[in-house]
Design a protein around this motif. Structure first.
Motif, mmCIF file in Angstrom:
data_model
loop_
_atom_site.group_PDB
_atom_site.id
_atom_site.type_symbol
_atom_site.label_atom_id
_atom_site.label_comp_id
_atom_site.label_asym_id
_atom_site.label_seq_id
_atom_site.Cartn_x
_atom_site.Cartn_y
_atom_site.Cartn_z
ATOM 1 N N GLN A 112 33.004 51.235 33.740
ATOM 2 C CA GLN A 112 33.055 50.967 32.303
ATOM 3 C C GLN A 112 34.142 49.960 31.952
ATOM 4 N N ARG A 113 35.272 50.045 32.639
ATOM 5 C CA ARG A 113 36.374 49.116 32.402
ATOM 6 C C ARG A 113 36.997 48.701 33.728
ATOM 7 N N ILE A 114 37.612 47.517 33.712
ATOM 8 C CA ILE A 114 38.294 46.991 34.892
ATOM 9 C C ILE A 114 39.619 46.389 34.440
ATOM 10 N N GLY A 115 40.683 46.672 35.190
ATOM 11 C CA GLY A 115 41.932 46.031 34.834
ATOM 12 C C GLY A 115 43.158 46.722 35.379
ATOM 13 N N PRO A 116 44.307 46.266 34.913
ATOM 14 C CA PRO A 116 44.558 45.236 33.901
ATOM 15 C C PRO A 116 44.214 43.831 34.417
ATOM 16 N N VAL A 117 43.700 43.006 33.521
ATOM 17 C CA VAL A 117 43.266 41.658 33.864
ATOM 18 C C VAL A 117 44.422 40.683 33.653
ATOM 19 N N ARG A 118 44.573 39.751 34.601
ATOM 20 C CA ARG A 118 45.614 38.724 34.471
ATOM 21 C C ARG A 118 45.026 37.345 34.718
ATOM 22 N N SER A 119 45.878 36.356 34.842
ATOM 23 C CA SER A 119 45.453 34.959 34.878
ATOM 24 C C SER A 119 44.968 34.522 36.261
ATOM 25 N N ALA A 120 44.149 33.478 36.268
ATOM 26 C CA ALA A 120 43.573 32.939 37.493
ATOM 27 C C ALA A 120 44.558 32.004 38.188
ATOM 28 N N ARG A 121 44.258 31.718 39.449
ATOM 29 C CA ARG A 121 45.060 30.802 40.250
ATOM 30 C C ARG A 121 44.153 29.795 40.947
ATOM 31 N N GLU A 122 44.733 28.693 41.395
ATOM 32 C CA GLU A 122 43.956 27.638 42.043
ATOM 33 C C GLU A 122 43.229 28.144 43.279
ATOM 34 N N SER A 123 43.844 29.038 44.046
ATOM 35 C CA SER A 123 43.225 29.559 45.269
ATOM 36 C C SER A 123 41.896 30.248 45.001
ATOM 37 N N ASP A 124 41.736 30.808 43.796
ATOM 38 C CA ASP A 124 40.517 31.540 43.478
ATOM 39 C C ASP A 124 39.288 30.641 43.524
ATOM 40 N N ILE A 125 39.463 29.376 43.186
ATOM 41 C CA ILE A 125 38.317 28.468 43.088
ATOM 42 C C ILE A 125 37.629 28.311 44.440
ATOM 43 N N ALA A 126 38.401 27.982 45.490
ATOM 44 C CA ALA A 126 37.809 27.812 46.817
ATOM 45 C C ALA A 126 37.326 29.138 47.380
ATOM 46 N N LEU A 127 38.076 30.200 47.164
ATOM 47 C CA LEU A 127 37.687 31.510 47.686
ATOM 48 C C LEU A 127 36.316 31.922 47.156
ATOM 49 N N LEU A 128 36.033 31.624 45.891
ATOM 50 C CA LEU A 128 34.786 32.066 45.268
ATOM 51 C C LEU A 128 33.595 31.162 45.550
ATOM 52 N N ARG A 129 33.812 30.003 46.160
ATOM 53 C CA ARG A 129 32.703 29.089 46.425
ATOM 54 C C ARG A 129 31.642 29.730 47.328
ATOM 55 N N GLN A 130 32.049 30.630 48.214
ATOM 56 C CA GLN A 130 31.089 31.240 49.135
ATOM 57 C C GLN A 130 30.121 32.197 48.430
#
Length: 334
Positions: free
Chosen positions: A112-130
């Motif tokens: 129902q909920r997920i968190g606490p949510v925080r800010s993104a980082r540059e590393s996330d972009i390449a990691l999520l490409r797959q």
């Protein structure tokens, strides 16, 4: 022909002439487009075809649903977490001042909920490409990073763009009290990829390994300990010396833990206090330690391109099976 992002063929089986016609059509299609099936992995292994109703991320029965990644706070003030026990994959990354932050990937189940949510980082972009084009929920990002996120194959869901998907809690102070409503987040996202093969394999434990009832992973300012529970057949998680629990699911206890050794270098970005944000390389190759079933297995990982799978192999070069269930991947400096 890239088969990673197909969601499976649907249709009933037919007999007689219909079968022959189908086979002819398949052969003609393969000739036209050069599709000869999945390429063999390291050691000559061939990825098995996906099974209907089995998660690519956990090896457990599940729907092939859209991929939602959530950036989660992980300082002491942010604990206990909410919804983290429902994640398929939990990535741990180093951030400023040697602390850690979590990127949790959901597809099989949505709490129902997920968190606490925080800010993104540059590393996330390449990691999520797959993952194709996943949705990424986060509280925000520094202005210089936003154009990179917007240009990436990501359905970006910052708080400002989809406020109806976020809610503040009064049980702890800001900024550690922002939570995501995942169903609303996915409703606000567009063209999100369903789960697909990212290189993980699940099955019987491999030969070898060594008995291991506890293992600690250290970041400059954070510490994780994984203790094997024979009763639960899971690795109980301890963060900075305290048992890691969730508000909605009890003790965090993955089936497989991967300690992935990689390069962690300074990025071009800084946080508000001026600290340099680390960049974690997830494309390349290196060593890893895989924990499953109370044993530790020395392994190697390889990801040739950002769009490619991350493949884990044993000393003989064969694909290394994970135990079915939640997977934690701790990205640590070599």
């Amino acid at each position: 022909m890239d088969t990673r992002h197909r969601h499976g063929r649907r249709g009933a089986r037919r007999r007689g002439g219909a079968v022959v016609a189908t086979l002819v059509a398949v052969v003609l299609t393969a000739s036209l487009f050069g599709c000869t099936g999945p390429e063999p992995g390291p050691g000559g292994s061939t990825p098995p075809p996906s099974r209907q109703g089995t998660s690519f991320f956990t090896g457990l029965p599940a729907r092939q649903g859209p991929v939602l990644a959530v950036k989660i706070d992980n300082v002491r003030q942010a604990r206990p977490h909410t919804g983290l026990g429902a994640a398929d994959i939990v990535y741990v990354e180093q951030v400023e001042s040697g602390l850690s932050r979590i990127l949790a990937v959901f597809s099989s189940r949505l709490p129902q909920r997920i968190g606490p949510v925080r800010s993104a980082r540059e590393s996330d972009i390449a990691l999520l490409r797959q993952f194709g084009r996943p949705a990424l929920a986060y509280s925000g990002a520094q202005s210089a990073l936003r154009p990179l996120i917007e240009a990436a194959p990501i359905a970006a869901l910052p708080q400002g763009a989809s406020p109806e998907a976020f809610v503040r809690s009064d049980d702890r102070p800001a900024p550690h009290n922002l939570y995501l409503r995942p169903e609303r987040a996915l409703s606000a996202a567009r063209d999100v990829s369903d789960s697909s093969d990212i290189g993980m394999r699940f099955g019987a434990a491999p030969d070898g390994g060594r008995p291991l009832d506890e293992h600690t992973v250290r970041y400059p300012s954070a510490r994780y300990t994984f203790s094997w529970s024979p009763e639960r057949k899971r690795w109980l998680v301890t963060m900075d010396g305290a048992a890691a629990r969730t508000t909605d699911g009890g003790r965090l206890a993955p089936a497989t833990v991967v300690v992935q050794h990689t390069e962690v270098r300074p990025s071009q970005f800084r946080d508000r206090s001026g600290s340099v944000s680390p960049y974690t390389e997830t494309v390349g190759s290196g060593t890893a330690l895989v924990l499953r079933d109370g044993r530790g297995y020395d392994a190697r990982w390889q990801r040739v391109t950002a769009e490619g799978d991350t493949v884990f192999t044993d000393a003989a070069g064969e694909r290394l099976n994970f135990a079915p269930g939640q997977v934690w991947v701790l990205l640590t400096a070599r």
